[in-house]
Design a protein around this motif. Structure first.
Motif, PDB file in Angstrom:
ATOM      1  N   VAL A  61      52.202 -22.991   0.066  1.00 54.95           N
ATOM      2  CA  VAL A  61      53.561 -22.580   0.446  1.00 54.95           C
ATOM      3  C   VAL A  61      53.539 -21.056   0.569  1.00 54.95           C
ATOM      4  N   ASN A  62      53.973 -20.550   1.710  1.00 59.77           N
ATOM      5  CA  ASN A  62      53.883 -19.119   1.986  1.00 59.77           C
ATOM      6  C   ASN A  62      55.266 -18.477   1.996  1.00 59.77           C
ATOM      7  N   PRO A 103      43.481 -27.269   2.543  1.00 56.05           N
ATOM      8  CA  PRO A 103      44.744 -27.951   2.198  1.00 56.05           C
ATOM      9  C   PRO A 103      45.202 -28.818   3.373  1.00 56.05           C
ATOM     10  N   LYS A 104      46.002 -29.832   3.062  1.00 52.82           N
ATOM     11  CA  LYS A 104      46.482 -30.726   4.138  1.00 52.82           C
ATOM     12  C   LYS A 104      47.738 -30.181   4.797  1.00 52.82           C
ATOM     13  N   VAL A 105      48.472 -29.341   4.043  1.00 48.97           N
ATOM     14  CA  VAL A 105      49.747 -28.866   4.585  1.00 48.97           C
ATOM     15  C   VAL A 105      50.004 -27.400   4.225  1.00 48.97           C
ATOM     16  N   LEU A 106      50.584 -26.670   5.186  1.00 47.90           N
ATOM     17  CA  LEU A 106      51.056 -25.298   4.946  1.00 47.90           C
ATOM     18  C   LEU A 106      52.553 -25.274   5.258  1.00 47.90           C
ATOM     19  N   ILE A 107      53.338 -24.906   4.229  1.00 49.40           N
ATOM     20  CA  ILE A 107      54.778 -24.725   4.446  1.00 49.40           C
ATOM     21  C   ILE A 107      54.994 -23.219   4.492  1.00 49.40           C
ATOM     22  N   ASP A 199      68.604 -24.909  -5.366  1.00 47.58           N
ATOM     23  CA  ASP A 199      67.994 -26.202  -5.744  1.00 47.58           C
ATOM     24  C   ASP A 199      67.619 -27.000  -4.500  1.00 47.58           C
ATOM     25  N   ASP A 200      68.487 -26.941  -3.461  1.00 49.24           N
ATOM     26  CA  ASP A 200      68.167 -27.654  -2.217  1.00 49.24           C
ATOM     27  C   ASP A 200      67.047 -26.951  -1.457  1.00 49.24           C
ATOM     28  N   MET A 201      67.000 -25.620  -1.589  1.00 47.87           N
ATOM     29  CA  MET A 201      65.906 -24.891  -0.937  1.00 47.87           C
ATOM     30  C   MET A 201      64.570 -25.395  -1.488  1.00 47.87           C
ATOM     31  N   ALA A 202      64.500 -25.433  -2.823  1.00 47.28           N
ATOM     32  CA  ALA A 202      63.276 -25.950  -3.459  1.00 47.28           C
ATOM     33  C   ALA A 202      63.101 -27.433  -3.108  1.00 47.28           C
ATOM     34  N   GLY A 203      64.222 -28.154  -3.048  1.00 42.51           N
ATOM     35  CA  GLY A 203      64.180 -29.593  -2.745  1.00 42.51           C
ATOM     36  C   GLY A 203      63.611 -29.870  -1.360  1.00 42.51           C
ATOM     37  N   ILE A 204      64.011 -29.067  -0.377  1.00 41.23           N
ATOM     38  CA  ILE A 204      63.524 -29.280   1.001  1.00 41.23           C
ATOM     39  C   ILE A 204      62.031 -28.965   1.095  1.00 41.23           C
ATOM     40  N   ILE A 205      61.601 -27.895   0.428  1.00 42.19           N
ATOM     41  CA  ILE A 205      60.163 -27.574   0.469  1.00 42.19           C
ATOM     42  C   ILE A 205      59.375 -28.706  -0.193  1.00 42.19           C
TER      43      ILE A 205
END
Ligand SMILES: NC(=O)c1ccc[n+]([C@@H]2O[C@H](COP(=O)([O-])OP(=O)(O)OC[C@H]3O[C@@H](n4cnc5c(N)ncnc54)[C@H](OP(=O)(O)O)[C@@H]3O)[C@@H](O)[C@H]2O)c1
Length: 297
Positions: A61-62, A103-107, A199-205
């Motif tokens: 996560v960047n 890694p499989k994913v970069l957010i 909380d939703d910001m963290a939730g979406i990531i």
């Protein structure tokens, strides 16, 4: 999952790390600060991360980047805002190239500033980018992250709105006039504010990390954007303070320059992609989000 977060010491990163750890994930933070802890390492943010450190993460996560607010955007500051994001993301994508396994994913973070001012029009992930300074930063930043796609990595670009949380972010500045009974709208108050509870910001990531069907641009904003006037009223109510003062647009422009111009315009963003993917917002409505933040304090 074993997850690397760059800029993980920041306002969003702290909430995200907590949320991920609570769900049983292992979190490692890359920070420019010197440290000797097991769950972080020092990275100057523009050089490659050594292969032995970079290998074996399931996800990255960047979030790294020079703060955009508060304060005026001088020429020097604009350079730092752009370069910190582009250089960190470029170095990160290059480090992913060298990782084995990768890694499989970069957010990777971006911002709703990508879309520029849009009046009352709704904005979705399909809306094309604007050409002002912030939009240019977002486009260049996203382009660096997308390089990881060529390596077979799933890339998610989270276009983040104004994140609301108790200890920092934009809200910390916004509450000051309200505390002195001087709160209210800025300019004519008609500009849209696309906010999201932290909380939703963290939730979406977290949702994007765990759901392989999510990729490409994703608006990280609540489904109920509000005008600046509506937001000021909700904030006054949550703080039990009046909200009838108005700061004239010209004062904002004279004191903040280009950043002030951004505060007087806005976007009415819809998080179409995560809603369609099935993400359930904890705080879809601004009054409830603000109440939750100030009740917790
Ligand atoms: N918060 C919002 O409302 C919002 C809205 C839209 C977009 N975003 C984007 O989301 C990302 C995270 O936001 P945030 O609110 O958590 O930001 P933040 O609190 O400012 O944290 C960002 C982190 O980036 C690192 N950093 C700071 N200056 C840097 C520089 N010049 N070069 C490289 N790294 C630097 C710092 O980590 P170390 O000191 O540990 O290295 C800092 O903790 C940012 O890129 C931001 O632009 C945030």
């Amino acid at each position: 999952m074993r997850i690397l977060i760059t800029g993980g010491s920041g306002f969003i990163g702290r909430a995200l790390s907590g949320e991920l750890k609570n769900s049983g994930h292992e979190v490692i933070i890359a920070t420019r600060r010197r440290n000797d802890s097991n769950d972080r390492f020092t990275w100057d943010s523009h050089e490659l991360i050594p292969q032995d450190i970079m290998s074996g993460f399931d996800a990255v996560v960047n979030l790294a980047g020079e703060p955009v607010a508060p304060g005026r955007w001088t020429k020097e500051r604009k350079k730092r805002i752009l370069a910190s994001r582009v250089n960190a993301t470029r170095a990160l994508a290059e480090s992913i190239r060298n990782a084995n396994p990768k890694p499989k994913v970069l957010i990777s973070a971006s911002a709703v500033g990508y879309y520029g001012p849009h009046g009352d029009e709704y904005v979705t992930e399909e809306t094309p980018p604007a050409s002002d300074f912030l939009a240019g930063v977002c486009r260049a930043w996203e382009a660096e992250a997308l390089k990881a796609e060529e390596l077979g990595v799933r890339v998610v670009l989270v276009r983040i709105g104004g994140v609301l949380g108790a200890d920092g972010g934009a809200l910390a500045q916004m509450v000051i006039p309200f505390k002195f009974f001087l709160g209210g709208q800025i300019g004519n108050g008609k500009q849209w504010f696309s906010w999201i509870h932290r909380d939703d910001m963290a939730g979406i990531i977290k949702y994007a990390l765990e759901n392989e069907s999510v990729s490409g641009p994703v608006n990280a904003t609540a489904p109920g954007p509000v005008t600046n006037r509506e937001f000021s009223r909700a904030l006054g109510k949550a703080l039990h303070r009046p909200s009838f003062f108005a700061v004239p647009g010209i004062v904002i422009k004279l004191s903040l320059g280009e950043l002030g111009g951004m505060l007087l315009t806005g976007q009415r963003v819809l998080p179409e992609k995560v809603l369609n993917a099935g993400y359930k917002f904890k705080y879809p409505e601004v009054g409830e989000a603000l109440r939750a933040i100030f009740e917790k304090k």
